[in-house]
Design an enzyme around this catalytic site. Sequence first.
Site, PDB file in Angstrom:
ATOM      1  N   LEU A  69       0.830  -1.207   0.000  1.00  0.00           N
ATOM      2  CA  LEU A  69       0.000   0.000   0.000  1.00  0.00           C
ATOM      3  C   LEU A  69       0.863   1.255   0.000  1.00  0.00           C
ATOM      4  CD1 LEU A  69      -2.536  -1.353   2.642  1.00  0.00           C
ATOM      5  CD2 LEU A  69      -2.913  -1.152   0.185  1.00  0.00           C
ATOM      6  N   PRO A  70       0.274   2.429  -0.304  1.00  0.00           N
ATOM      7  CA  PRO A  70       1.083   3.642  -0.473  1.00  0.00           C
ATOM      8  C   PRO A  70       1.813   4.121   0.773  1.00  0.00           C
ATOM      9  CG  PRO A  70      -1.030   3.877  -1.564  1.00  0.00           C
ATOM     10  CD  PRO A  70      -1.108   2.635  -0.758  1.00  0.00           C
ATOM     11  N   THR A  97       6.121   0.605   2.639  1.00  0.00           N
ATOM     12  CA  THR A  97       7.071   1.405   3.409  1.00  0.00           C
ATOM     13  C   THR A  97       6.284   2.390   4.257  1.00  0.00           C
ATOM     14  OG1 THR A  97       8.774   1.216   1.708  1.00  0.00           O
ATOM     15  CG2 THR A  97       9.006   3.004   3.295  1.00  0.00           C
ATOM     16  N   LYS A 172      14.849  -0.302   5.869  1.00  0.00           N
ATOM     17  CA  LYS A 172      14.365   0.147   4.560  1.00  0.00           C
ATOM     18  C   LYS A 172      14.463   1.663   4.419  1.00  0.00           C
ATOM     19  CE  LYS A 172      12.281   0.704   0.649  1.00  0.00           C
ATOM     20  NZ  LYS A 172      10.892   0.379   0.373  1.00  0.00           N
TER      21      LYS A 172
END
Length: 292
Positions: A69-70, A97, A172
């Site tokens: 997802l965004p 992220t 990340k």
Amino acid sequence: MNSKSPIAFIGLGAMGSGMCANVVRKHGGRVAVFDLNPEAVAAQVAHGASAAGSVGAAVHEAEVTFLSLPGGRQVAAVCEEIAVNAQPGAVVIDLSTTAVADARAVAARLTQSDIAFADAPVARARQAAIDGTLSIMVGADEALFARIQPLLAYMASDVTHCGDVGCGQVVKLINNTLLFEQVAALAEMMVVAERAGVTNEKLIEAVGLGSGNSFALQNHGRKAMAPRMFPEKAFPMDYVLKDMGYTIELAGEMGVEPRMANRAAEYYKAAIDAGIGPKYFPAIIELVEGKA
């Protein structure tokens, strides 16, 4: 959890579509998919997935649910639906992220419904998602990591256990921020070299043989910046600012002033203000050379 366990996959965008296709192709059990874009769902159904009409329908029987997802807001909203629709004992693996705090808050919320959670953000480009050669950084306890690692291997050639929940996002975000900083620095130096009489190709060749060599040079410099190829929807600059914002926030929480990250973020913000934000983010070189 076995090779026939039912899986749900929520979010079939630029990265999610490639990852989901690998899951559908390599998993022996049912894969239910959901996305707000019906064309994205249809593409996965063509690969062999089952279409679901809602998040709740997708996850109701799934032992494992993948999310792509965004950002953190979308992950939190979807996980609220999962909390009331998934079966106790299910597992949610978030490939998105998000902020570290977001990951840990979602994990705590799902725990109330006896649902396990792992943050597993992905690195490398869209083609790696298609090829199943991503790098995935995982935050989970050791027992959960051992259970989900074979499923992550459907999508990745490298799966790294970084620590407990949230630690995948830590790694990340740092990975992405280092890359964004390097691309901004490379943009400056490539323009300097060009104006001083050295071609992009020769600069990349020579620096690639020296201590200035990097992944950014060989990939973003060689493949995008030198030929000035910046397709839209590849990884636009608002995504860069989202990730850098998470990192800057995390650094502050850890008592570190992220001066390099702040300076690079200013560059990308200026590029957006100049109207080139939708382009692939190495287009920041157009800002440096005054073409934006």
